[in-house]
Motif scaffolding. Sequence first.
Motif, PDB file in Angstrom:
ATOM      1  N   THR A 198     -38.633  70.544   8.053  1.00 26.12           N
ATOM      2  CA  THR A 198     -38.332  70.558   6.437  1.00 26.12           C
ATOM      3  C   THR A 198     -39.555  70.837   5.844  1.00 26.12           C
ATOM      4  OG1 THR A 198     -36.360  69.555   6.437  1.00 26.12           O
ATOM      5  CG2 THR A 198     -37.585  69.536   4.286  1.00 26.12           C
ATOM      6  N   TYR A 199     -40.699  70.006   6.150  1.00 28.13           N
ATOM      7  CA  TYR A 199     -42.109  70.080   5.563  1.00 28.13           C
ATOM      8  C   TYR A 199     -42.441  71.517   6.034  1.00 28.13           C
ATOM      9  CZ  TYR A 199     -42.167  65.183   4.893  1.00 28.13           C
ATOM     10  OH  TYR A 199     -41.930  63.817   4.578  1.00 28.13           O
ATOM     11  N   MET A 200     -42.438  71.951   6.855  1.00 25.08           N
ATOM     12  CA  MET A 200     -43.211  73.309   7.575  1.00 25.08           C
ATOM     13  C   MET A 200     -42.460  74.455   6.460  1.00 25.08           C
ATOM     14  SD  MET A 200     -43.132  72.694  11.767  1.00 25.08           S
ATOM     15  CE  MET A 200     -43.671  74.506  12.023  1.00 25.08           C
ATOM     16  N   ILE A 201     -41.094  74.240   6.543  1.00 31.37           N
ATOM     17  CA  ILE A 201     -40.542  75.324   5.835  1.00 31.37           C
ATOM     18  C   ILE A 201     -40.667  75.484   4.494  1.00 31.37           C
ATOM     19  CG2 ILE A 201     -38.053  76.291   5.221  1.00 31.37           C
ATOM     20  CD1 ILE A 201     -37.006  75.582   7.931  1.00 31.37           C
ATOM     21  N   CYS A 202     -40.792  74.419   3.701  1.00 34.68           N
ATOM     22  CA  CYS A 202     -41.143  74.225   2.381  1.00 34.68           C
ATOM     23  C   CYS A 202     -42.490  74.938   2.189  1.00 34.68           C
ATOM     24  CB  CYS A 202     -41.034  72.851   1.887  1.00 34.68           C
ATOM     25  SG  CYS A 202     -39.298  72.545   1.672  1.00 34.68           S
ATOM     26  N   ALA A 203     -43.459  74.524   3.368  1.00 36.52           N
ATOM     27  CA  ALA A 203     -44.817  74.797   2.850  1.00 36.52           C
ATOM     28  C   ALA A 203     -45.002  76.407   3.193  1.00 36.52           C
ATOM     29  CB  ALA A 203     -45.834  74.192   3.875  1.00 36.52           C
ATOM     30  N   TYR A 204     -44.315  76.903   4.043  1.00 32.97           N
ATOM     31  CA  TYR A 204     -44.092  78.487   4.291  1.00 32.97           C
ATOM     32  C   TYR A 204     -43.642  79.194   2.892  1.00 32.97           C
ATOM     33  CZ  TYR A 204     -43.426  82.835   6.507  1.00 32.97           C
ATOM     34  OH  TYR A 204     -43.573  84.203   7.080  1.00 32.97           O
ATOM     35  N   LEU A 205     -42.638  78.557   2.498  1.00 37.08           N
ATOM     36  CA  LEU A 205     -42.070  79.287   1.300  1.00 37.08           C
ATOM     37  C   LEU A 205     -42.992  79.237   0.208  1.00 37.08           C
ATOM     38  CD1 LEU A 205     -38.389  78.016   1.508  1.00 37.08           C
ATOM     39  CD2 LEU A 205     -39.149  80.232   1.984  1.00 37.08           C
ATOM     40  N   ASP A 206     -43.428  78.021   0.144  1.00 32.97           N
ATOM     41  CA  ASP A 206     -44.838  77.800  -1.041  1.00 32.97           C
ATOM     42  C   ASP A 206     -45.655  79.189  -1.064  1.00 32.97           C
ATOM     43  OD1 ASP A 206     -43.598  75.517  -2.019  1.00 32.97           O
ATOM     44  OD2 ASP A 206     -45.065  74.188  -0.768  1.00 32.97           O
TER      45      ASP A 206
END
Length: 218
Positions: A198-206
Amino acid sequence: MISRQPLSQSARKTPRQARSTSTVEAIFEATIQVLLAEGPSRLTTTRVAERAGVSVGSLYQYFPNKQALFHALNERYLTMLAERVEAACLAHHGKPYGLMSEALVSTYIKVKIERRDVTSALYRAAAEVNVAEIVEAMLRRVEAASEAMFASASDAEFRDLPRVNLMLSNVLCGTVRTVFERNQSELLADGSLQSQLTYMICAYLDTAKVPPPAQGVQ
């Protein structure tokens, strides 16, 4: 059915009566047990029939060979996985993308660990029987659902969303499979896999967000 298989790999008939349904359930469960105990190379219809407590003739009424059995088991499981992800994505339309990311990851992982034996068995069997078409059909459904969800985010718009979403899907599916294949159960037990993904996906979407319009100088 999410894909069309060659006749030799298709189930002979669909169970409609309660007795037929219970027979097929027993055959599927026996297939999973044999896969885990013996491995895909040693799985035979005879072993499955014996474990299921049915005659080989009864098994052949539904599955003409072990390839058809593999395909039916994969298709059943992956259809359920796609449906669960689609429902979760639809339920989160219009939400902030952080909540969307969490829902996507948690739903995918939850389905995978509800029956870890099924997940492990199917990953092992994939080396023996080509199920690429079934897997691709599932992935396309998951990707279509997640792309539509992220497109509706209440707090962001994303550049090149189709490509971004495809990368997210590859990371999610590939990482989960690797964890199972390497038997890294500690990542599943303590929730690390879900939180880190979840952290990885949110960071990528950021990084993929369209920046807000510049405010005029007053």
